[in-house]
Design a protein around this motif. Structure first.
Motif, PDB file in Angstrom:
ATOM      1  N   PHE A 288      52.543  30.045  56.920  1.00  0.00           N
ATOM      2  CA  PHE A 288      52.313  31.425  57.972  1.00  0.00           C
ATOM      3  C   PHE A 288      51.710  31.218  59.551  1.00  0.00           C
ATOM      4  O   PHE A 288      51.816  32.141  59.913  1.00  0.00           O
ATOM      5  CB  PHE A 288      52.042  33.081  56.925  1.00  0.00           C
ATOM      6  N   TYR A 289      50.277  30.560  58.874  1.00  0.00           N
ATOM      7  CA  TYR A 289      49.794  30.333  60.674  1.00  0.00           C
ATOM      8  C   TYR A 289      50.591  30.151  61.918  1.00  0.00           C
ATOM      9  O   TYR A 289      50.479  30.751  62.488  1.00  0.00           O
ATOM     10  CB  TYR A 289      48.601  29.918  60.086  1.00  0.00           C
ATOM     11  N   ARG A 290      51.402  29.148  61.463  1.00  0.00           N
ATOM     12  CA  ARG A 290      51.807  28.235  62.933  1.00  0.00           C
ATOM     13  C   ARG A 290      52.934  29.591  62.834  1.00  0.00           C
ATOM     14  O   ARG A 290      53.597  29.589  64.209  1.00  0.00           O
ATOM     15  CB  ARG A 290      52.306  26.772  62.967  1.00  0.00           C
ATOM     16  N   PHE A 291      53.599  30.215  61.856  1.00  0.00           N
ATOM     17  CA  PHE A 291      54.449  31.195  62.874  1.00  0.00           C
ATOM     18  C   PHE A 291      53.966  32.615  63.471  1.00  0.00           C
ATOM     19  O   PHE A 291      54.431  32.469  64.704  1.00  0.00           O
ATOM     20  CB  PHE A 291      55.682  31.437  60.887  1.00  0.00           C
ATOM     21  N   VAL A 292      53.165  32.455  63.045  1.00  0.00           N
ATOM     22  CA  VAL A 292      52.491  33.905  62.977  1.00  0.00           C
ATOM     23  C   VAL A 292      51.692  33.443  64.659  1.00  0.00           C
ATOM     24  O   VAL A 292      52.523  34.181  65.846  1.00  0.00           O
ATOM     25  CB  VAL A 292      51.662  34.729  62.199  1.00  0.00           C
ATOM     26  N   PHE A 293      51.361  32.981  64.906  1.00  0.00           N
ATOM     27  CA  PHE A 293      49.896  32.121  66.371  1.00  0.00           C
ATOM     28  C   PHE A 293      50.861  31.449  67.312  1.00  0.00           C
ATOM     29  O   PHE A 293      50.123  31.096  67.485  1.00  0.00           O
ATOM     30  CB  PHE A 293      48.267  32.330  65.362  1.00  0.00           C
ATOM     31  N   GLU A 294      51.913  30.505  66.576  1.00  0.00           N
ATOM     32  CA  GLU A 294      51.857  29.288  67.499  1.00  0.00           C
ATOM     33  C   GLU A 294      54.055  29.324  67.804  1.00  0.00           C
ATOM     34  O   GLU A 294      54.068  30.457  68.782  1.00  0.00           O
ATOM     35  CB  GLU A 294      52.125  27.900  66.983  1.00  0.00           C
ATOM     36  N   THR A 295      54.289  29.839  66.771  1.00  0.00           N
ATOM     37  CA  THR A 295      56.152  29.587  67.195  1.00  0.00           C
ATOM     38  C   THR A 295      56.663  30.618  67.227  1.00  0.00           C
ATOM     39  O   THR A 295      57.574  30.826  68.059  1.00  0.00           O
ATOM     40  CB  THR A 295      56.805  28.978  66.414  1.00  0.00           C
ATOM     41  N   GLU A 296      56.308  31.550  66.416  1.00  0.00           N
ATOM     42  CA  GLU A 296      57.037  32.787  65.703  1.00  0.00           C
ATOM     43  C   GLU A 296      58.631  32.959  65.575  1.00  0.00           C
ATOM     44  O   GLU A 296      59.979  33.105  65.977  1.00  0.00           O
ATOM     45  CB  GLU A 296      57.131  33.776  66.818  1.00  0.00           C
ATOM     46  N   LYS A 297      58.874  30.960  65.251  1.00  0.00           N
ATOM     47  CA  LYS A 297      60.110  31.233  64.446  1.00  0.00           C
ATOM     48  C   LYS A 297      60.303  29.891  63.629  1.00  0.00           C
ATOM     49  O   LYS A 297      59.629  28.687  63.338  1.00  0.00           O
ATOM     50  CB  LYS A 297      60.663  30.140  65.836  1.00  0.00           C
ATOM     51  N   HIS A 298      61.363  30.376  62.544  1.00  0.00           N
ATOM     52  CA  HIS A 298      61.071  29.877  61.502  1.00  0.00           C
ATOM     53  C   HIS A 298      61.801  30.316  60.649  1.00  0.00           C
ATOM     54  O   HIS A 298      62.026  31.516  60.625  1.00  0.00           O
ATOM     55  CB  HIS A 298      59.397  29.534  60.682  1.00  0.00           C
ATOM     56  N   ASN A 299      62.600  29.348  59.792  1.00  0.00           N
ATOM     57  CA  ASN A 299      64.562  30.732  58.770  1.00  0.00           C
ATOM     58  C   ASN A 299      63.734  30.923  57.741  1.00  0.00           C
ATOM     59  O   ASN A 299      64.689  31.403  57.423  1.00  0.00           O
ATOM     60  CB  ASN A 299      65.022  29.782  59.181  1.00  0.00           C
ATOM     61  N   GLY A 300      62.519  30.397  57.148  1.00  0.00           N
ATOM     62  CA  GLY A 300      62.188  30.362  55.844  1.00  0.00           C
ATOM     63  C   GLY A 300      61.772  30.983  55.368  1.00  0.00           C
ATOM     64  O   GLY A 300      60.903  31.456  54.164  1.00  0.00           O
ATOM     65  N   ILE A 301      61.234  32.266  56.629  1.00  0.00           N
ATOM     66  CA  ILE A 301      59.825  33.077  56.098  1.00  0.00           C
ATOM     67  C   ILE A 301      60.211  33.742  54.574  1.00  0.00           C
ATOM     68  O   ILE A 301      59.632  34.284  53.984  1.00  0.00           O
ATOM     69  CB  ILE A 301      59.587  33.903  57.303  1.00  0.00           C
ATOM     70  N   ALA A 302      60.684  34.496  55.014  1.00  0.00           N
ATOM     71  CA  ALA A 302      61.961  35.571  53.882  1.00  0.00           C
ATOM     72  C   ALA A 302      61.477  34.729  52.647  1.00  0.00           C
ATOM     73  O   ALA A 302      61.148  35.847  51.647  1.00  0.00           O
ATOM     74  CB  ALA A 302      63.437  36.245  53.997  1.00  0.00           C
ATOM     75  N   GLU A 303      62.414  33.483  52.606  1.00  0.00           N
ATOM     76  CA  GLU A 303      61.910  32.867  51.246  1.00  0.00           C
ATOM     77  C   GLU A 303      61.067  32.898  50.816  1.00  0.00           C
ATOM     78  O   GLU A 303      60.442  32.770  49.811  1.00  0.00           O
ATOM     79  CB  GLU A 303      62.841  31.305  51.384  1.00  0.00           C
ATOM     80  N   LEU A 304      60.434  31.753  51.520  1.00  0.00           N
ATOM     81  CA  LEU A 304      59.073  31.824  51.423  1.00  0.00           C
ATOM     82  C   LEU A 304      57.737  33.147  50.742  1.00  0.00           C
ATOM     83  O   LEU A 304      56.848  33.353  50.077  1.00  0.00           O
ATOM     84  CB  LEU A 304      57.645  31.437  51.879  1.00  0.00           C
ATOM     85  N   LEU A 305      58.250  34.677  51.152  1.00  0.00           N
ATOM     86  CA  LEU A 305      57.770  35.922  50.436  1.00  0.00           C
ATOM     87  C   LEU A 305      58.030  36.349  49.861  1.00  0.00           C
ATOM     88  O   LEU A 305      57.164  36.474  49.054  1.00  0.00           O
ATOM     89  CB  LEU A 305      57.868  36.530  52.053  1.00  0.00           C
ATOM     90  N   GLU A 306      59.556  35.688  48.885  1.00  0.00           N
ATOM     91  CA  GLU A 306      59.349  36.086  48.186  1.00  0.00           C
ATOM     92  C   GLU A 306      59.129  35.624  46.733  1.00  0.00           C
ATOM     93  O   GLU A 306      58.939  35.928  45.398  1.00  0.00           O
ATOM     94  CB  GLU A 306      61.197  35.970  47.835  1.00  0.00           C
ATOM     95  N   ILE A 307      58.621  33.436  47.392  1.00  0.00           N
ATOM     96  CA  ILE A 307      57.892  33.441  45.717  1.00  0.00           C
ATOM     97  C   ILE A 307      56.820  33.522  45.854  1.00  0.00           C
ATOM     98  O   ILE A 307      56.101  34.306  45.072  1.00  0.00           O
ATOM     99  CB  ILE A 307      58.085  31.546  46.569  1.00  0.00           C
TER     100      ILE A 307
END
Length: 539
Positions: A288-307
């Protein structure tokens, strides 16, 4: 079968650290073999649990396979006069002392071997499945692919039956096979975002051509992890931090079917291996850190949040400080990326789980939302307003009073928005009885903030639906406390009059300056005549 079997096995040449499949003869269907006690193979040791995808994934030609087999098995002697179709061998491995490893014909069905040898056959079949193929070309290695598929299905049925407890070599072989088949680096086009806008990446997902094969492996891994025959104390050595990290990397797959399987498997791993739970949460936080503050590109954020939603619902009360830090540093900043819409539902669920666990966190969440409020993104504003409504339904009066001034100042800005969906969604908050009750108890503070906003909308908003909603809310305030409403309205009229007076004085001051500039004599090249016409155009 006797004709093509040697050719198939020449392609299925697999090196396994704790065992090597024997070379098969071409003059009989099922060769009978036995190992002498003094064979050099018996002295080999296990080198560890390094799930390398490079050692067991090559498909070789017939000549190469037989050549490698002769080289590696030169010290082995096979007896053609054996009385049994099944032979076993012992290893002196430091990792697996006195354990039985596979020395069995891997294509034998489980029903044709005694119970004592079924686990050896399981290891042999799993080792056979460590060969990978190119599924982008459906005409290539068709026979071998079909043999592997049937073997995987046999393994799936065996694991699902739950008839035997898995030995340590079987657990190692299973983890290695899953690593070889599943853990892979995605092609560059999976990660390239230069040609996309970031908001519509998931409109046309890419489907992996090898999915029919991968699905069986995922199903097998899921059955294996959830099996009552798997000892978690032993399995945790092989389903370790490295294995979990590689599993998390797969969540970036473009194939939604794969992400769905991964979601179920990771959730089961979290539930079964308690020792790994802190590491899994930390690893997810890093994604999540890498997604928010660096890339803003990841396909599985929804699935990880569901877990994560399921994990949060299981947190014990009172919440640990590390969980509250996780909310502030991970969950709330996830509202920032432009692609919020792809995982907003799961994120909102996680937020509400925290608030239900500890209602005092509602003010923290609202302040966080105000911090990341999307001023220039109308679609995100609508989503934020929806989440604000959910939070206000669960908030208590004390926490509400901490944030009501800043919150309703922002809601007032939304009511005045020229985007009719934003203004409409903000005004819909008054359809919620719980929110109306909160406002009614704190009308002395809220009405002075909102009345100027409502009056401005009633006078000049372009959208008729927004205008009607504004008049309805204005009427609700009037009926709620007519004395307060009239007092606030009088203050509003006074403010408008004062502003008009200030504007008039400013205009008069400019006119005096213009007249003075017009009468000022020209000296040098600095004087410029300011005409009333030019002044009116500039204004």
């Amino acid at each position: 079968m006797s004709i093509i079997l040697p050719q198939i096995f020449s392609l299925f040449h697999v090196s396994v650290t704790f065992n090597r499949l024997p070379t098969f003869s071409t003059d009989r269907k099922l060769p009978k073999k036995s190992l002498k006690p003094d064979s050099p193979e018996l002295n080999r040791t296990n080198s560890g649990t390094d799930f390398s995808t490079n050692s067991n994934t090559t498909t070789t030609s017939n000549s190469a396979a037989s050549g490698n087999g002769n080289k590696s098995n030169g010290g082995e002697k096979y007896s053609s006069a054996g009385k049994s179709n099944v032979a076993t061998k012992r290893t002196s491995s430091a990792v697996f002392p006195a354990s039985v490893v596979a020395g069995i014909e891997p294509l034998l069905p489980f029903k044709d071997v005694p119970n004592g040898e079924k686990m050896n056959l399981f290891v042999s079949k799993v080792s056979l499945c460590c060969v990978t193929f190119d599924f982008t070309d459906p005409t290539k290695n068709c026979v071998e692919k079909d043999v592997k598929k049937q073997t995987l299905i046999e393994l799936l049925d065996f694991v699902a039956a739950g008839s035997m407890k898995f030995s340590e070599p079987a657990i190692l072989a299973m983890c290695r096979m899953c690593a070889v088949n599943l853990f892979r680096v995605f092609p560059p086009n999976y990660r390239c975002s230069s040609h996309t806008t970031g908001e519509n990446d998931d409109d046309e997902p890419m489907f992996d051509p090898s999915w029919p094969h991968l699905q069986i492996v995922y199903d097998l891994l899921l059955k294996f992890i959830t099996s009552s025959c798997l000892d978690a104390k032993v399995a945790k050595r092989y389903i370790d931090h490295s294995f979990i990290l590689r599993l998390l990397d797969l969540f970036d797959s473009d194939d939604p079917r794969e992400r769905e399987c991964l979601k179920t498997i990771l959730h089961r791993v979290y539930g079964k291996f308690m020792v790994h739970r802190p590491f899994i949460r930390k690893s997810m936080s890093n994604i999540f850190y890498r997604f928010v503050f660096e890339t803003e590109k990841h396909n599985g954020i929804a699935e990880l949040l569901e877990i994560l939603g399921s994990i949060i619902s299981g947190f014990a009360l009172p919440l640990k400080e590390e969980h509250k830090i996780f909310l502030r540093r991970v969950i709330i900043p996830l509202h920032k990326p432009k692609s919020l819409g792809t995982y907003f539902q799961q994120l909102s669920y996680c937020v509400m789980q925290f608030i239900e666990k500890e209602p005092k966190l509602s003010s923290t969440v609202i302040n966080g939302l105000l911090k990341y409020w999307p001023i220039t993104n109308s679609q995100k504003e609508v989503m934020f307003l929806g989440e604000i409504e959910e939070i206000l339904e669960a908030i208590n009066m004390v926490e509400f009073q901490k944030v009501m001034v800043s919150l309703f100042w922002r809601i007032g800005c939304c009511i005045n928005s020229f985007h009719f969906q934003v203004a409409e969604r903000a005004l819909f908050l008054w359809n919620n009885d719980q929110i109306v009750n909160l406002i009614a108890h704190n009308r002395q503070v809220i009405l002075p903030i909102l009345l100027p906003v409502l009056e401005k909308n009633a006078q000049s908003h372009w959208n008729q639906a927004v205008l009607n909603l504004t008049l309805n809310v204005r009427k609700m305030f009037s009926e709620m406390d007519d004395v307060l409403f009239m007092s606030c309205h009088a203050q509003y009229r006074e403010q408008v009059a004062n502003l008009s007076l200030v504007d008039q004085r400013r205009k008069e001051a400019w006119e005096q300056l213009e007249n003075a500039a017009r009468l000022q004599p020209i000296t040098g090249n600095t004087a410029v005549l300011v005409t009333p016409l030019a002044t009116s155009i500039a204004c």
